[in-house]
Each structure stands twice: as C-alpha cells, then as structure tokens.
Motif scaffolding. Structure first.
Motif, PDB file in Angstrom:
ATOM      1  N   TYR A 148      66.540  29.795 139.994  1.00  0.00           N
ATOM      2  CA  TYR A 148      65.095  29.945 139.966  1.00  0.00           C
ATOM      3  C   TYR A 148      64.722  31.108 139.053  1.00  0.00           C
ATOM      4  O   TYR A 148      65.504  32.067 138.901  1.00  0.00           O
ATOM      5  CB  TYR A 148      64.562  30.245 141.375  1.00  0.00           C
ATOM      6  N   PRO A 149      63.536  31.071 138.443  1.00  0.00           N
ATOM      7  CA  PRO A 149      63.071  32.273 137.745  1.00  0.00           C
ATOM      8  C   PRO A 149      62.962  33.407 138.774  1.00  0.00           C
ATOM      9  O   PRO A 149      62.296  33.227 139.811  1.00  0.00           O
ATOM     10  CB  PRO A 149      61.698  31.857 137.210  1.00  0.00           C
ATOM     11  N   PRO A 150      63.610  34.530 138.570  1.00  0.00           N
ATOM     12  CA  PRO A 150      63.623  35.573 139.605  1.00  0.00           C
ATOM     13  C   PRO A 150      62.320  36.324 139.764  1.00  0.00           C
ATOM     14  O   PRO A 150      62.154  37.107 140.712  1.00  0.00           O
ATOM     15  CB  PRO A 150      64.739  36.509 139.136  1.00  0.00           C
ATOM     16  N   GLY A 151      61.364  36.107 138.853  1.00  0.00           N
ATOM     17  CA  GLY A 151      60.072  36.771 138.990  1.00  0.00           C
ATOM     18  C   GLY A 151      60.214  38.283 138.973  1.00  0.00           C
ATOM     19  O   GLY A 151      61.082  38.848 138.306  1.00  0.00           O
ATOM     20  N   SER A 152      59.379  38.947 139.742  1.00  0.00           N
ATOM     21  CA  SER A 152      59.319  40.412 139.699  1.00  0.00           C
ATOM     22  C   SER A 152      60.547  41.094 140.281  1.00  0.00           C
ATOM     23  O   SER A 152      60.703  42.311 140.107  1.00  0.00           O
ATOM     24  CB  SER A 152      58.061  40.895 140.424  1.00  0.00           C
ATOM     25  N   THR A 153      61.415  40.366 140.965  1.00  0.00           N
ATOM     26  CA  THR A 153      62.655  40.994 141.433  1.00  0.00           C
ATOM     27  C   THR A 153      63.520  41.420 140.247  1.00  0.00           C
ATOM     28  O   THR A 153      64.423  42.241 140.397  1.00  0.00           O
ATOM     29  CB  THR A 153      63.458  40.033 142.331  1.00  0.00           C
ATOM     30  N   ASP A 211      59.149  35.293 124.045  1.00  0.00           N
ATOM     31  CA  ASP A 211      60.239  34.987 124.983  1.00  0.00           C
ATOM     32  C   ASP A 211      60.696  36.259 125.700  1.00  0.00           C
ATOM     33  O   ASP A 211      60.998  36.238 126.902  1.00  0.00           O
ATOM     34  CB  ASP A 211      61.431  34.375 124.240  1.00  0.00           C
ATOM     35  N   THR A 212      60.739  37.369 124.932  1.00  0.00           N
ATOM     36  CA  THR A 212      61.144  38.648 125.527  1.00  0.00           C
ATOM     37  C   THR A 212      60.138  39.105 126.569  1.00  0.00           C
ATOM     38  O   THR A 212      60.507  39.582 127.647  1.00  0.00           O
ATOM     39  CB  THR A 212      61.284  39.718 124.426  1.00  0.00           C
ATOM     40  N   VAL A 213      58.868  38.958 126.245  1.00  0.00           N
ATOM     41  CA  VAL A 213      57.810  39.368 127.171  1.00  0.00           C
ATOM     42  C   VAL A 213      57.901  38.568 128.472  1.00  0.00           C
ATOM     43  O   VAL A 213      57.799  39.120 129.578  1.00  0.00           O
ATOM     44  CB  VAL A 213      56.427  39.204 126.501  1.00  0.00           C
ATOM     45  N   ASN A 214      58.092  37.275 128.358  1.00  0.00           N
ATOM     46  CA  ASN A 214      58.238  36.451 129.558  1.00  0.00           C
ATOM     47  C   ASN A 214      59.452  36.854 130.380  1.00  0.00           C
ATOM     48  O   ASN A 214      59.407  36.933 131.611  1.00  0.00           O
ATOM     49  CB  ASN A 214      58.354  34.972 129.161  1.00  0.00           C
ATOM     50  N   ALA A 215      60.563  37.094 129.685  1.00  0.00           N
ATOM     51  CA  ALA A 215      61.800  37.445 130.382  1.00  0.00           C
ATOM     52  C   ALA A 215      61.688  38.773 131.113  1.00  0.00           C
ATOM     53  O   ALA A 215      62.355  38.992 132.131  1.00  0.00           O
ATOM     54  CB  ALA A 215      62.956  37.493 129.397  1.00  0.00           C
ATOM     55  N   SER A 216      60.845  39.673 130.633  1.00  0.00           N
ATOM     56  CA  SER A 216      60.748  41.012 131.224  1.00  0.00           C
ATOM     57  C   SER A 216      60.334  40.980 132.689  1.00  0.00           C
ATOM     58  O   SER A 216      60.673  41.892 133.457  1.00  0.00           O
ATOM     59  CB  SER A 216      59.762  41.860 130.426  1.00  0.00           C
ATOM     60  N   ILE A 217      59.580  39.946 133.087  1.00  0.00           N
ATOM     61  CA  ILE A 217      59.146  39.844 134.482  1.00  0.00           C
ATOM     62  C   ILE A 217      59.837  38.671 135.190  1.00  0.00           C
ATOM     63  O   ILE A 217      59.335  38.133 136.180  1.00  0.00           O
ATOM     64  CB  ILE A 217      57.616  39.699 134.585  1.00  0.00           C
ATOM     65  N   GLY A 218      61.001  38.290 134.660  1.00  0.00           N
ATOM     66  CA  GLY A 218      61.794  37.252 135.338  1.00  0.00           C
ATOM     67  C   GLY A 218      61.232  35.861 135.209  1.00  0.00           C
ATOM     68  O   GLY A 218      61.425  35.024 136.100  1.00  0.00           O
ATOM     69  N   GLN A 219      60.547  35.596 134.114  1.00  0.00           N
ATOM     70  CA  GLN A 219      60.028  34.252 133.848  1.00  0.00           C
ATOM     71  C   GLN A 219      60.682  33.723 132.575  1.00  0.00           C
ATOM     72  O   GLN A 219      61.692  34.256 132.127  1.00  0.00           O
ATOM     73  CB  GLN A 219      58.498  34.289 133.698  1.00  0.00           C
ATOM     74  N   GLY A 220      60.154  32.665 132.012  1.00  0.00           N
ATOM     75  CA  GLY A 220      60.722  32.107 130.792  1.00  0.00           C
ATOM     76  C   GLY A 220      62.058  31.449 131.065  1.00  0.00           C
ATOM     77  O   GLY A 220      62.198  30.638 131.987  1.00  0.00           O
TER      78      GLY A 220
END
Length: 646
Positions: A323-328, A442-451
């Motif tokens: 799963y996308p880990p989100g803010s964790t 893509d980097t911005v999305n990945a920073s908060i556990g998305q993308g």
C-alpha cells in the motif's frame, strides 16, 4: 550251426559297446539333472526364495507423523489426529467399478467420491492403495470388515490428518496442508516416493509449505503376508520412519487471537514486532478463513464464498499486500534530508496550504496551511508542504536509499507465501520498468508516501522498529526447529545520526501525546508507560481541481473501494521500546480515527499481557474504547480463545 555260433560271437562285442554308450548317456543325463537340481536348490535358492516371497509378501510405505507447530509459549497451532479411511488396491480388486458399487451399499459414498476414486485408480500404479473415503466412523469400519469377502482389494486403515486448533487466527501464517497434486509433483525433480501415496498431505501455503521438507519426515516400511486373493494374512515386520521436525514460531497465540478479533469486520492487517529481537508476535490479516476446510476437502460453496468475497479473506494482507504508506513515510524523507545535510531539525518551512511544482499544485491536507513549521511540528501536525519542499532538496535517490535502509522496498526472508518486496522507487527503477525519466512531481508525491512508493504492513513494522532502536532489526518468525533455537539475524547499528533519530522519536511521541498532535485521541497511560506513533492516510483516487474547488468529497460519501487507506505505526514504551506495531485498514478513511485506535488497543494488549484497565484510556475516549474492548472480549469467548468472564 557253425554259422549261427559265429553270428552270436560277433554280436556280443557290438551289444556290449551299445550298452556302454547308453549307460554313459544315462549317466550324463542324470549328472546334468543333478547339477541343475543343485544349481536351482542350492546355488540359486535365495534368488528363487525371494521370487516366491514377492508373490506372497507385500512391502508398503508407512507415512511418517508430520511435525507439529507451536507458538512461543508451547501452545499447539498445528497437530495431527487419527482418522479412519477406506482404500482400494486395483490389482487385488479385479472389477473396480463393481467393488465400488458394493462398497457404496455398505457405507455412504457420494458420486464425487466414486468419480474421484475411479480417476485416481486409473492414474496410479495398480499396486498402490487409493483412498476412497476418509474420516469415517468406527461403525463404518466394522461394516467393511464384516463384508470383507465381498470386497476384494478393499481395506480399512487408520492414519493421521492435520488439524488447526486455532483455525482462522493463524491461517495466513501457519497455512494448511492438502493432498499431493500432479502440479506439486511436476515442481519436484526427484519426488520422494512417499509423495506417490494417494492423498498424502503436504504443505500448500504458509509455514506448512515453506518448511515442508523439515516437517514431512521420512517414511517407514512394513512387510505383510497376503494370500492368493491378496488378503492380508499377517504383518511380518515393521520399521517405523522418522517423524517430521516440530516447529516453534515466535507468535504469541493469545495476542494473535486478540489481533484477529480486533480487526473483525474490517479488510485490514496488523503486525506486532519485538523491537529487540525482531520476533513477530502477531501477524493478523482480516478477514480470515478456516484452514481445516482445505484439509478435509473444501466444498464448492465454501470456496466460492471465499474467492468472491470483496475483502479477499484468502490474501495475507500483512505481508503480501502493499500500500502507499502515506504520512507514515515522512520520517524516512526527513531522515534522508538530515543525513544528506540539506535540512536541520530546527529549520522552519512555511506551509500556505499548497506548493506549486512545474505548473502543478500539490496540496497540504489542511487547506489553510500550517504556517511556519520545523521538523517536530511537521510530524506532529503531519504537514505535507514541509515534505514537498524537503524532497526537492534531497532528491529521490537519497530518499529511496533511506527507505531501503529502513526496510521498505526489501523482501524480508521469512518462511511465508509470497512475501512482498514493496517498492522504494528511484530514477533507475522508473527508467528500467516504466521506460520513462523521473520527474520532480514524482519526488514530491513520494515524499509523503504516495505515488510509486509501496510498503506492506510487515515492512512498516520493520521501519518502526528501526526508527525506535536505530538498529538493523530483522523480522524473525521461526524460534526453534526440533528444540534447536534459531539465531537472531541483524541487530547492528544502522549508522544513522543518533540526534536525528532522537528528534524523530520525540516528534512521534508528540504526535500521540501533544494536544495538537494528529493522534492525540489514541494516547494511553499504563502506569506511566506511553507510546509514540504516526498516522497515515493514503489516497487511492485522484482528486481533481474541480472537486477541490467545490469541496473534497468525504470518505463516508464514497463507495468503499474508492475510500482512502488508513495507516498507523507506533512503538512502546517510548523510553524503552519493546514492541513496534503497524496497522493498515483498506479503504478505512482516516489513519488517526480508524487505524490508530486499533494500533493503540493492540499495543496495550501486548504490553499488559491482557485487557488493560479502563483507567489506562483518557476520560474522553474511555467509553468508546471500553465498548470496543467488550465486543472483542465477547468475540474471543465465542471463538473459545478465552473463558467466559475473563
């Protein structure tokens, strides 16, 4: 007269020579016969005795007792029980169809039993016994024995069959066994002869499958004497085989049962990990299923019900689901930046509610923004814009490297089926897999556990344990094999700056225990013991600018499959971490409101060794928390896991 005497005199020598030749021939024949008799009766006596023995003696394999599976406290999770079965041997039966029809008039056989037996008899060697039916009563066994003369090739046997006392609680971890199939045999280059025994059980999933060779044991043999009709007259000798190895898992069956009950009604997963040893104390996936159904032969309605359930009870979400880990994931982004020297914990970044990158607007979850926030505030308030900025400084390659160091994007070596690797994406990954170049968005999305970032609940638990200890804690499921304790792997320092780790732990503590923390409602206090945690919410749909302009649709107004995933991680006690917990509730909505309370209750259960006192909960949430605990307690009583009144 004189002529007659001369003839007689001349015939005498000729007669004598013939007699000698005849006698010599007779002696030669007798000698040859004697030599042949000596050869047959003396020189080759053993060979012909063996041929005769094979006509009246049958050698059969004795299946070994499968190894047992226990939890860390010695509670049996997988055992064997004796069962009666009816078998048929084609070479002794003659007309198999006729014999099966006679048998069906003596005991209950379904058309499916007869069809399956007919198919196996035709496929197997004529001398191998084929199971017609098992789990029959002693009365049915007696009826077969009484009618033995009319049932050539039919006999009753007693064998062992697998039983899972804890049923659905451990189904995804322990797994289940089933009869050897042609597909199973095709995967083995040199199959053990015992696998040819019809309906011999081997591990199909979970620990049962991954430790099959150790748990199977070795077959024994017995020699039985049979008469001309193939009837067993007596057992001549028996050589028992070796039982399979017993396996002791790191699971705590009581905590495991609690986790499954606490997840009841959700499509969710929860992992509890010992921060010191890496021992997995609970691995829950909900909904679950009864593995005993597969051992006995699952019915079509049962299989259809499991296979078509939208909550996917057959999937082990705790270690197979990603799963996308989100803010964790935000702690990973911040650690990567601080270790790279592009961020300090005290530095503040302004959040106005969104960040524009390459013409695209990336929003914070709080529409009005958080203002100036430092690292502690960013985790405590779960500010998205802070991480949008930080990620552009550090870059995706450093973030991916930190993620892998924390256990995400790594397949952990456990004896479980289809353990997921997750994904810590970087530039090279996108180029090789997607055939595209990495973009700043893509980097911005990945920073908060998305993308593209993906993690399993197991990996989130590993990440949490490593954040809590600063050590390379590796998950461990097998405690001992046949009494031999298995080594603990890993445990060395991660080599990260201890000051950065300490700041991260304090920020996670404030997430739960600060009045403005996103998980303040999930706090507890058990005699001064508190936890640190982090909420997470990951989107499964794209929110369009039009929707954002008119107001984002709340999760409870969306179809279940379009709602956000709810995530939670925590460790406790805060000042001496013992347990790390990770929870994912599929399409659960908010991490703090849905996954957080589950993680809190599981953590309290692990720390207290049972249901905590109501006073451990804050007064504002005590009523709701007590109500949930009462529901879980009742469910555990219904399942026979605890006694009434416990």
């Amino acid at each position: 007269m004189i002529q007659g005497q001369r003839d007689t005199t001349e015939r005498g020598p000729r007669f004598t020579r013939r007699a000698l030749l005849l006698s010599a021939a007779q002696v030669g024949v007798m000698g040859l016969l004697g030599w042949r008799m000596h050869q047959l009766q003396v020189d080759k006596a053993d060979q012909f005795r063996l041929l005769a023995e094979e006509n009246r003696i049958s050698v059969q394999l004795i299946p070994p007792a499968r190894g047992l599976i226990f939890d860390i406290n010695g509670v049996a999770l997988a055992t064997n029980e004796p069962v009666y079965r009816i078998v048929i041997v084609r070479e002794n039966a003659g007309d198999v169809e006729d014999v099966l029809n006679r048998l069906a008039r003596i005991i209950t056989l379904t058309p499916e039993d007869i069809a399956r037996t007919r198919e196996e008899v035709a496929r197997r060697p004529a001398f191998l016994p084929v199971t017609v039916i098992e789990r029959i009563t002693w009365d049915e066994v007696a009826r077969v024995h009484v009618n033995a003369p009319a049932l050539p090739g039919i006999s009753a046997e007693v064998g062992l069959s697998r039983v899972y006392p804890h049923g659905q609680d451990t189904a995804h971890v322990v797994g289940y066994v089933g009869p050897v199939s042609e597909y199973d045999l095709s995967l083995i280059s040199e199959p053990d002869p015992i696998l040819q025994i019809p309906r011999f059980q081997i591990g199909k999933t979970g620990v049962e499958n991954k430790l099959e060779n150790a748990m199977r044991g070795t077959a024994g043999t017995r020699r039985i004497e049979v008469n001309a009709l193939g009837r067993v007259m007596r057992e001549l000798d028996r050589q028992e085989g070796d039982s399979g190895a017993d396996i002791q898992l790191t699971l705590d069956s009581k905590l495991q049962a609690y986790v499954e009950a606490r997840l009841d009604g959700e499509s969710a997963a929860c992992v509890v990990m010992d921060c010191e040893t890496g021992d997995l104390r609970a691995i829950g996936s909900a909904p679950s299923f009864d593995p005993n159904l597969f051992v006995r032969g699952i019915s079509v309605p049962d299989w259809t019900g499991l296979n078509e359930n939208m909550y996917r009870p057959l999937a082990a979400k705790a270690f197979q689901g990603t799963y996308p880990p989100g803010s964790t994931f935000k702690a990973v982004t911040a650690l990567a930046a601080m270790e790279a020297g592009v961020l300090t914990p005290e530095e503040t970044i302004y959040c106005r509610g969104f960040v524009e990158v390459s013409g695209t607007r990336f929003h914070c979850w709080r529409a009005g923004g958080h203002g100036n926030v430092n690292f502690n505030d960013s985790l405590k308030f779960s500010c998205d814009c802070y991480y949008y900025e930080v990620s552009q400084r550090v870059g995706i390659d450093a973030m991916a490297a930190m993620a892998r160091k924390m256990g995400i994007g790594v397949r952990h070596d456990l004896p479980l089926s289809a353990v997921a690797s997750g994904l810590a994406p970087d530039r090279q990954w996108k180029r090789e897999v997607r055939g595209e170049e990495w973009r700043i968005g893509d980097t911005v999305n990945a920073s908060i556990g998305q993308g593209y970032v993906l993690a399993s609940p197991l990996q989130l638990a590993v990440m949490t344990a490593r954040l809590a200890t600063g050590r390379n804690v590796e998950p461990r499921l097998i405690h001992a094999v046949d009494g031999v304790v298995q080594p603990i792997i890993g445990g060395e320092s991660l080599g990260l700056n201890e000051n950065f780790l300490r700041r991260t732990r304090q920020s996670m503590f404030d997430v739960v225990n600060h009045q403005r923390g996103t998980a303040y409602g999930t706090r507890f206090d058990i005699d001064g013991v508190k936890m640190a945690g982090k909420t997470g919410t990951s989107q499964v749909r794209r929110i369009t600018p039009e929707e954002r302009a008119r107001g984002v649709t709340s999760n409870d107004q969306l179809p279940w499959e379009r709602r956000d995933h709810a995530l939670w991680i925590d460790f406790a006690p805060f000042d001496a971490p013992k347990y790390a917990v990770a929870v994912v509730v599929e399409h659960g909505g908010g991490g703090g409101s849905v996954a957080g309370p589950i993680g809190r209750d599981v953590t309290m259960q692990a720390l207290a060794g049972g249901f905590p006192a109501p006073e451990a909960y804050p007064a504002a949430t005590r009523g709701r928390a007590t109500e949930i605990q009462d529901r879980v307690r009742n469910l555990l009583q219904e399942r026979g896991r605890i006694e009434a009144g416990a």
